[in-house]
Write a protein that holds these residues in place. Structure first.
Motif, mmCIF file in Angstrom:
data_model
loop_
_atom_site.group_PDB
_atom_site.id
_atom_site.type_symbol
_atom_site.label_atom_id
_atom_site.label_comp_id
_atom_site.label_asym_id
_atom_site.label_seq_id
_atom_site.Cartn_x
_atom_site.Cartn_y
_atom_site.Cartn_z
ATOM 1 N N PHE A 85 0.735 -1.282 -0.007
ATOM 2 C CA PHE A 85 -0.162 0.082 -0.027
ATOM 3 C C PHE A 85 0.839 1.185 0.036
ATOM 4 N N PRO A 86 0.405 2.350 -0.862
ATOM 5 C CA PRO A 86 -0.822 2.394 -1.462
ATOM 6 C C PRO A 86 -0.703 1.594 -2.704
ATOM 7 N N ARG A 87 -1.580 1.008 -3.107
ATOM 8 C CA ARG A 87 -2.083 0.469 -4.477
ATOM 9 C C ARG A 87 -2.114 1.313 -5.750
ATOM 10 N N SER A 88 -1.340 0.718 -6.883
ATOM 11 C CA SER A 88 -1.348 1.291 -7.822
ATOM 12 C C SER A 88 -2.816 1.592 -8.694
ATOM 13 N N VAL A 89 -2.780 3.025 -9.081
ATOM 14 C CA VAL A 89 -4.069 3.471 -9.697
ATOM 15 C C VAL A 89 -4.078 2.790 -11.032
ATOM 16 N N ALA A 90 -5.108 2.539 -11.793
ATOM 17 C CA ALA A 90 -5.224 1.888 -12.982
ATOM 18 C C ALA A 90 -6.668 2.138 -13.518
ATOM 19 N N ARG A 91 -6.726 2.472 -15.104
ATOM 20 C CA ARG A 91 -7.880 2.544 -15.516
ATOM 21 C C ARG A 91 -8.743 1.263 -16.027
ATOM 22 N N ARG A 92 -7.834 0.200 -16.007
ATOM 23 C CA ARG A 92 -8.315 -1.195 -16.332
ATOM 24 C C ARG A 92 -7.802 -2.073 -15.538
ATOM 25 N N THR A 93 -8.303 -3.400 -15.521
ATOM 26 C CA THR A 93 -7.664 -4.476 -14.862
ATOM 27 C C THR A 93 -6.842 -5.219 -15.801
ATOM 28 N N PHE A 94 -5.646 -5.640 -15.537
ATOM 29 C CA PHE A 94 -4.669 -6.344 -16.425
ATOM 30 C C PHE A 94 -3.590 -7.263 -15.771
ATOM 31 N N ILE A 95 -3.246 -8.492 -16.298
ATOM 32 C CA ILE A 95 -2.268 -9.198 -15.646
ATOM 33 C C ILE A 95 -0.616 -8.508 -16.034
ATOM 34 N N CYS A 96 -0.026 -8.040 -14.772
ATOM 35 C CA CYS A 96 1.061 -7.109 -15.022
ATOM 36 C C CYS A 96 1.979 -8.426 -14.908
ATOM 37 N N GLU A 97 2.858 -8.531 -15.904
ATOM 38 C CA GLU A 97 3.799 -9.445 -16.064
ATOM 39 C C GLU A 97 5.368 -8.690 -16.082
ATOM 40 N N PRO A 98 5.884 -8.674 -15.171
ATOM 41 C CA PRO A 98 7.312 -8.060 -15.230
ATOM 42 C C PRO A 98 8.137 -7.990 -16.482
ATOM 43 N N ILE A 99 8.847 -6.875 -16.667
ATOM 44 C CA ILE A 99 10.075 -7.026 -17.825
ATOM 45 C C ILE A 99 11.247 -7.429 -17.386
ATOM 46 N N GLU A 100 11.772 -8.521 -18.000
ATOM 47 C CA GLU A 100 13.279 -8.910 -17.654
ATOM 48 C C GLU A 100 14.122 -7.915 -18.010
ATOM 49 N N VAL A 101 15.110 -7.721 -17.041
ATOM 50 C CA VAL A 101 16.441 -6.993 -16.964
ATOM 51 C C VAL A 101 17.457 -7.730 -17.305
ATOM 52 N N ASP A 102 18.025 -7.306 -18.313
ATOM 53 C CA ASP A 102 18.965 -7.945 -18.970
ATOM 54 C C ASP A 102 20.335 -7.684 -19.042
ATOM 55 N N ASN A 103 20.517 -6.299 -19.099
ATOM 56 C CA ASN A 103 21.803 -5.514 -19.018
ATOM 57 C C ASN A 103 21.962 -4.360 -18.195
ATOM 58 N N ASP A 104 23.018 -3.821 -18.079
ATOM 59 C CA ASP A 104 23.171 -2.701 -17.292
ATOM 60 C C ASP A 104 22.289 -1.601 -17.599
ATOM 61 N N ASN A 105 22.111 -1.268 -18.883
ATOM 62 C CA ASN A 105 21.033 -0.067 -19.420
ATOM 63 C C ASN A 105 19.861 -0.379 -18.770
ATOM 64 N N ASP A 106 19.367 -1.469 -18.833
ATOM 65 C CA ASP A 106 17.876 -1.768 -18.423
ATOM 66 C C ASP A 106 17.821 -1.825 -16.687
ATOM 67 N N LYS A 107 19.223 -2.057 -16.089
ATOM 68 C CA LYS A 107 19.175 -1.769 -14.756
ATOM 69 C C LYS A 107 19.036 -0.181 -14.508
ATOM 70 N N GLN A 108 19.776 0.520 -15.169
ATOM 71 C CA GLN A 108 19.881 2.005 -14.981
ATOM 72 C C GLN A 108 18.204 2.467 -15.259
ATOM 73 N N TYR A 109 17.732 2.113 -16.336
ATOM 74 C CA TYR A 109 16.274 2.584 -16.697
ATOM 75 C C TYR A 109 15.348 2.057 -15.251
ATOM 76 N N THR A 110 15.530 0.850 -14.828
ATOM 77 C CA THR A 110 14.780 0.438 -13.802
ATOM 78 C C THR A 110 14.739 1.259 -12.740
ATOM 79 N N LYS A 111 16.012 1.715 -12.230
ATOM 80 C CA LYS A 111 16.420 2.329 -11.110
ATOM 81 C C LYS A 111 15.741 3.722 -11.176
ATOM 82 N N LYS A 112 15.896 4.308 -12.396
ATOM 83 C CA LYS A 112 15.179 5.665 -12.638
ATOM 84 C C LYS A 112 13.756 5.513 -12.643
#
Length: 270
Positions: A85-112
């Motif tokens: 909590f607090p839970r995420s606001v959303a306009r629709r219900t959906f199954i949220c499947e995580p995006i895989e983090v494969d490299n350093d650029n992805d890690k930096q983006y995830t952090k940001k």
């Protein structure tokens, strides 16, 4: 929300032709059916007082998470609520499947992205101290970071590291626990109803709950062992006392103690 130790139930419910989530490889039809099922059976709305007085009061008293997190909420992290909590606001219900983090650029983006998402939540937390949040309040936040709503949903896939269902949720329902309206009107107490995405995790949770350790009993054992170390008893006496303590002592909540003292049955079955 229920006090720690209050009488409550944990259960998994199944039925005929039940929908099963089998990872990201499920077909689009099954995906849509799961979403429809969730929209039909699981609610997150915080109804206005003049719209539905009864439901408003029940949700306010029984289904709303404390905005000032308790010690239990912050059990594993100083700032992150373990109940999410607090839970995420959303306009629709959906199954949220995580995006895989494969490299350093992805890690930096995830952090940001996580930093921005935390900032968005902090902004909404501050706003709702002054008024009830609306969609117009929420819509200004993604645009501040040059995101549209589709970008925001992608961000949720970055923020969540495991597959979860993001329920359709209005900005004023961020602190509302999921409920079934018909059941809540009858039950009139807190519930947390979820569609099971991971059967193993669900059963593991139930088992861990029923086998929860009793810290106070460990302290009793420690006291007995201390007596032995100080030379006040023999090994045989220590083992006998430990055995007696194990079988005749158990940590109980105040509520359970009252049940026992008043001879009330703690369980019922139909």
């Amino acid at each position: 929300m229920p006090l720690r130790g209050s009488s409550h139930s944990h259960m998994s419910i199944s039925g005929e032709d039940i929908l099963i989530y089998d990872g990201s490889q499920i077909d689009e039809e099954t995906h849509e059916e799961i979403v429809k099922f969730c929209d039909k059976c699981i609610m997150t709305q915080f109804p206005l007082l003049d719209e539905d007085t009864e439901l408003h009061n029940i949700v306010k008293e029984a289904q709303s998470h404390y905005r000032n997190h308790s010690k239990s909420c912050l059990k594993y992290h100083e700032t992150l609520d373990r109940f999410e909590f607090p839970r995420s606001v959303a306009r629709r219900t959906f199954i949220c499947e995580p995006i895989e983090v494969d490299n350093d650029n992805d890690k930096q983006y995830t952090k940001k992205v996580n930093e921005i998402f935390t900032e968005m939540n902090a902004t909404m937390n501050a706003l709702e101290k002054e008024k009830m949040l609306s969609w117009s309040d929420f819509d200004t936040l993604p645009t501040k970071y040059n995101w549209n709503y589709e970008d925001y949903e992608c961000v949720l896939r970055v923020v969540h590291t495991r597959t979860v269902i993001i329920h359709k949720r209005e900005p004023n329902g961020r602190w509302v626990n999921q409920y079934n309206e018909e059941m809540l009107r009858v039950w009139k107490a807190n519930m947390d109803i979820q569609f099971v995405l991971d059967t193993y995790a669900s059963e593991k949770y139930l088992m861990s709950y029923t086998t929860k350790p009793e810290r106070e009993k460990s302290l009793l054992f420690e006291g007995i062992h201390k007596e032995y170390r100080e030379g006040n008893m023999s090994v045989r006496e220590e083992m006998k006392k430990l055995t007696d303590t194990f079988f005749n002592h158990r940590q109980v909540s105040v509520q359970e103690a009252i049940y026992s003292m008043t001879k009330m049955s703690p369980t019922y079955s139909s």
